[in-house]
Design a protein around this motif. Structure first.
Motif, PDB file in Angstrom:
ATOM      1  N   THR A 447       0.833  -1.206   0.000  1.00  0.00           N
ATOM      2  CA  THR A 447       0.000   0.000   0.000  1.00  0.00           C
ATOM      3  C   THR A 447       0.867   1.256   0.000  1.00  0.00           C
ATOM      4  OG1 THR A 447      -1.672  -1.206   1.229  1.00  0.00           O
ATOM      5  CG2 THR A 447      -1.896   1.180   1.188  1.00  0.00           C
ATOM      6  N   VAL A 448       0.516   2.159  -0.919  1.00  0.00           N
ATOM      7  CA  VAL A 448       1.197   3.452  -1.004  1.00  0.00           C
ATOM      8  C   VAL A 448       0.337   4.468  -0.261  1.00  0.00           C
ATOM      9  CG1 VAL A 448       1.928   5.281  -2.595  1.00  0.00           C
ATOM     10  CG2 VAL A 448       2.204   2.867  -3.249  1.00  0.00           C
ATOM     11  N   ASP A 449       0.889   5.099   0.791  1.00  0.00           N
ATOM     12  CA  ASP A 449       0.119   6.091   1.551  1.00  0.00           C
ATOM     13  C   ASP A 449       0.811   7.452   1.488  1.00  0.00           C
ATOM     14  OD1 ASP A 449       2.273   5.836   3.240  1.00  0.00           O
ATOM     15  OD2 ASP A 449       1.237   4.482   4.627  1.00  0.00           O
ATOM     16  N   PHE A 450       0.303   8.404   2.255  1.00  0.00           N
ATOM     17  CA  PHE A 450       0.880   9.759   2.179  1.00  0.00           C
ATOM     18  C   PHE A 450       2.333   9.777   2.648  1.00  0.00           C
ATOM     19  CE2 PHE A 450      -3.687  10.577   2.122  1.00  0.00           C
ATOM     20  CZ  PHE A 450      -3.750  11.334   0.963  1.00  0.00           C
ATOM     21  N   ASP A 451       2.656   8.946   3.659  1.00  0.00           N
ATOM     22  CA  ASP A 451       4.047   8.905   4.147  1.00  0.00           C
ATOM     23  C   ASP A 451       4.994   8.441   3.044  1.00  0.00           C
ATOM     24  OD1 ASP A 451       3.286   9.742   6.586  1.00  0.00           O
ATOM     25  OD2 ASP A 451       3.260   7.748   7.524  1.00  0.00           O
ATOM     26  N   SER A 452       4.465   7.561   2.157  1.00  0.00           N
ATOM     27  CA  SER A 452       5.327   7.023   1.085  1.00  0.00           C
ATOM     28  C   SER A 452       5.928   8.153   0.255  1.00  0.00           C
ATOM     29  CB  SER A 452       4.533   6.121   0.139  1.00  0.00           C
ATOM     30  OG  SER A 452       3.834   5.162   0.862  1.00  0.00           O
ATOM     31  N   LEU A 453       5.132   9.228   0.075  1.00  0.00           N
ATOM     32  CA  LEU A 453       5.597  10.337  -0.760  1.00  0.00           C
ATOM     33  C   LEU A 453       6.741  11.087  -0.070  1.00  0.00           C
ATOM     34  CD1 LEU A 453       2.060  11.642  -1.828  1.00  0.00           C
ATOM     35  CD2 LEU A 453       3.536  10.023  -3.048  1.00  0.00           C
ATOM     36  N   GLU A 454       6.780  10.955   1.290  1.00  0.00           N
ATOM     37  CA  GLU A 454       7.833  11.644   2.060  1.00  0.00           C
ATOM     38  C   GLU A 454       9.046  10.733   2.285  1.00  0.00           C
ATOM     39  OE1 GLU A 454       7.361  14.811   2.900  1.00  0.00           O
ATOM     40  OE2 GLU A 454       5.374  14.691   1.991  1.00  0.00           O
ATOM     41  N   ASP A 455       8.752   9.488   2.760  1.00  0.00           N
ATOM     42  CA  ASP A 455       9.886   8.650   3.204  1.00  0.00           C
ATOM     43  C   ASP A 455      10.309   7.584   2.176  1.00  0.00           C
ATOM     44  OD1 ASP A 455       7.863   6.799   3.381  1.00  0.00           O
ATOM     45  OD2 ASP A 455       8.000   6.473   5.530  1.00  0.00           O
ATOM     46  N   GLY A 456       9.645   7.542   1.023  1.00  0.00           N
ATOM     47  CA  GLY A 456      10.038   6.570  -0.008  1.00  0.00           C
ATOM     48  C   GLY A 456       9.869   5.131   0.451  1.00  0.00           C
ATOM     49  N   ALA A 457       8.897   4.871   1.355  1.00  0.00           N
ATOM     50  CA  ALA A 457       8.653   3.500   1.830  1.00  0.00           C
ATOM     51  C   ALA A 457       7.165   3.166   1.664  1.00  0.00           C
ATOM     52  CB  ALA A 457       9.075   3.365   3.283  1.00  0.00           C
ATOM     53  N   VAL A 458       6.856   1.884   1.645  1.00  0.00           N
ATOM     54  CA  VAL A 458       5.457   1.449   1.507  1.00  0.00           C
ATOM     55  C   VAL A 458       5.147   0.414   2.591  1.00  0.00           C
ATOM     56  CG1 VAL A 458       5.189   1.840  -0.982  1.00  0.00           C
ATOM     57  CG2 VAL A 458       6.245  -0.275  -0.178  1.00  0.00           C
ATOM     58  N   THR A 459       3.840   0.148   2.781  1.00  0.00           N
ATOM     59  CA  THR A 459       3.463  -0.895   3.746  1.00  0.00           C
ATOM     60  C   THR A 459       3.306  -2.206   2.985  1.00  0.00           C
ATOM     61  OG1 THR A 459       2.308   0.711   5.091  1.00  0.00           O
ATOM     62  CG2 THR A 459       1.726  -1.590   5.449  1.00  0.00           C
ATOM     63  N   VAL A 460       4.028  -3.238   3.445  1.00  0.00           N
ATOM     64  CA  VAL A 460       3.891  -4.555   2.829  1.00  0.00           C
ATOM     65  C   VAL A 460       3.168  -5.456   3.821  1.00  0.00           C
ATOM     66  CG1 VAL A 460       5.108  -6.531   1.849  1.00  0.00           C
ATOM     67  CG2 VAL A 460       6.016  -4.237   1.515  1.00  0.00           C
TER      68      VAL A 460
END
Ligand code: ATP
Length: 486
Positions: A447-460
């Motif tokens: 899942t790509v969330d708002f944090d992904s846009l900041e920290d370059g990480a996703v939830t697996v």
């Protein structure tokens, strides 16, 4: 997580229809009894099973080659192999309700084919009951051949035949004509097994591959049998797929017991590798008297289906019966010249024979689970092996109406789909998407969330543990490589 109820055929059929694995064939016309179509996830799962089998038994071994022969063969094939005379089941009809059954499947009826397919010997005890009405009033059993017959060429099986070019030179070109062609039917058969083509093609195979004994020839393809009692979903159908091997060897040099045990072990390893539950599979030795007369050893691998323990796959030592029969009927030399012994030999064979559809059913039954998540919430999950799961990784934007999330998720999906079977999903909320992916057996969801846009990480999220972890987008490929190949 607490395990809930047992898996049933109804649950598997319902999941298969809901998620598009398998649904009834030609349903808008009321279906055709026991014909099933594989939908998008089903066809992918089936392909993965076949690809995995091909990799396991053909590509990674030096002693196997492949074949893809025609379904319709010269009908002499079936005369020589004995199928025309003997490939039959004993049919019995209930005199009360006219229900037709396979006599050998009714407890209390003892029926045996006489040598050479010449009639039946049988006895019917009082306990024998019709599976439809429960009464005990049967007709005499008869022999029913399972071969599916058709015609080829400019032949006609009855009714009208139209041919647009037929009147081209007669000046009546524009008139619609109906012509009944009286041409004799050239009967041919849809193959009842893939194996025979391997024998028939043996001379071409040895001259073109230059393989030395012992070696095997593998083939995957459709087979057809006019079964008396098809049923139990895709367990027994009239059209199905097989994965078969004929493993040829020189009986004077090679120890058949050893080869048999090696192939048995390979089949067992393969079953585990595709996720067929080991505890539910039983290797049943077929005793003397029940095996084909040319077979020294036959094993049926039986599986505990919800409707009983029945055949899943087979393994048989067939001697050199088939090659000898084809040599006799065709007049062609079917022998192999063994340069080590300087002798011609008609090789013997061991035959591992696997049904794709039965394998797929056993995999679904082995991987289906219902888990109690508390407060009456139950999740259905297919714990498929990542190697065969139709979708290996699903990618979601947290919200579908946020273009920046959708764009990032698409970018990740586009990169992953080149290497894995990936799916992009933005329907409903994330919880619903997880449930959908659980039901089709997807091992990982990203899942790509708002944090992904900041920290370059996703939830697996892991299908089996439901645990979630943050993984850097840059590390995703390495993460999947590690986890999907387990
Ligand atoms: P059964 O006793 O169940 O009719 P069989 O002994 O006739 O099976 P084989 O001739 O050994 O089956 O065929 C090899 C494999 O092909 C079987 O183990 C099974 O997996 C598959 N198979 C055979 N018949 C069918 C069918 N009608 N529908 C689906 N799969 C089948």
């Amino acid at each position: 997580m607490e395990q809930k109820n047992q898996v049933t055929m109804e649950k598997i059929e319902s999941l298969c229809k809901r998620r598009g694995f398998v649904f009834p064939g030609s349903e808008i016309y009321g279906g055709l009894s026991n014909s099933w179509d594989y939908g998008s996830y089903g066809v992918q799962l089936k392909k993965n099973i076949k690809d995995h089998w091909w990799k396991f038994f053909v590509e990674r071994r030096d002693d196997m080659v492949g074949l893809d022969a025609a379904i319709i063969m010269n009908p002499k094939t079936w005369e020589s192999s004995g199928h025309l005379a003997n490939f039959s089941d004993p049919l019995i009809e209930c005199k009360e309700c006219n229900h037709r059954s396979r006599a050998d499947q009714i407890p209390g009826i003892d029926v045996k084919m006489k040598e050479g397919g010449l009639g039946l010997s049988y006895s019917i005890s009082l306990e024998a009951k019709c599976p439809n009405c429960g009464k005990s009033n049967f007709s005499e059993p008869s022999i029913f051949n399972l071969m599916m017959e058709t015609g080829i060429g400019p032949v006609h099986l009855g009714g009208l035949y139209f041919n647009a070019g037929m009147f081209e030179n007669s000046g009546e070109k524009d008139k619609k004509r109906e012509v009944i062609l009286k041409i004799n039917k050239a009967a041919v058969y849809l193959r009842p097994e893939t194996a025979q083509a391997i024998f028939v093609d043996f001379p071409n195979i040895i001259s073109s591959t230059r393989k030395k004994l012992p070696f095997g020839v593998a083939q995957i393809g459709k087979s057809f049998r006019n079964e008396i009692t098809p049923g139990n979903f895709i367990f027994r159908t009239r059209e199905f797929e097989q994965m078969e091997i004929e493993y040829f060897f020189n009986p004077k040099k090679d120890d058949w017991n050893k080869l048999f045990d090696e192939l048995k072990l390979s089949m067992e390893e393969w079953m585990v590798s595709v996720g067929i539950s080991k505890e539910k599979v039983h290797a049943v030795e077929i005793p003397d008297g029940e095996r084909a007369h040319y077979s020294k050893r036959t094993i049926d691998f039986e599986f505990e289906y919800p409707f009983g323990q029945k055949e899943l796959f087979g393994l048989a030592y067939r001697g050199n019966y088939d090659l000898s029969q084809h040599q006799e009927f065709s007049g062609k030399d079917m022998s192999y010249f063994d340069s080590e012994t300087n002798e011609k030999v008609i090789p013997h064979v061991i035959e591992p024979s696997l049904g794709v559809d039965r394998g797929l059913l056993a995999i679904l039954l082995s991987s289906y689970q219902e888990e109690e998540l508390g407060e009456g919430d139950v999740r259905i999950v297919l714990k498929l092996k990542p190697t065969i799961a139709p979708v290996q990784v699903a990618v979601f934007p947290l919200l579908k109406n946020k273009p920046e999330l959708v764009a990032k998720a698409r970018e990740i999906y586009d990169a992953l789909k080149m290497e894995w079977r990936a799916e992009f999903d933005d329907n409903g909320n994330v919880g619903k998407r997880y449930r959908r992916q659980d039901e089709i057996g997807t091992p990982y969801c990203i899942t790509v969330d708002f944090d992904s846009l900041e920290d370059g990480a996703v939830t697996v999220r892991d299908r089996d543990t439901m645990a979630q972890e943050r993984v850097k987008i840059a590390d995703l490929k390495a993460y999947l490589l590690d986890n999907l190949n387990k």
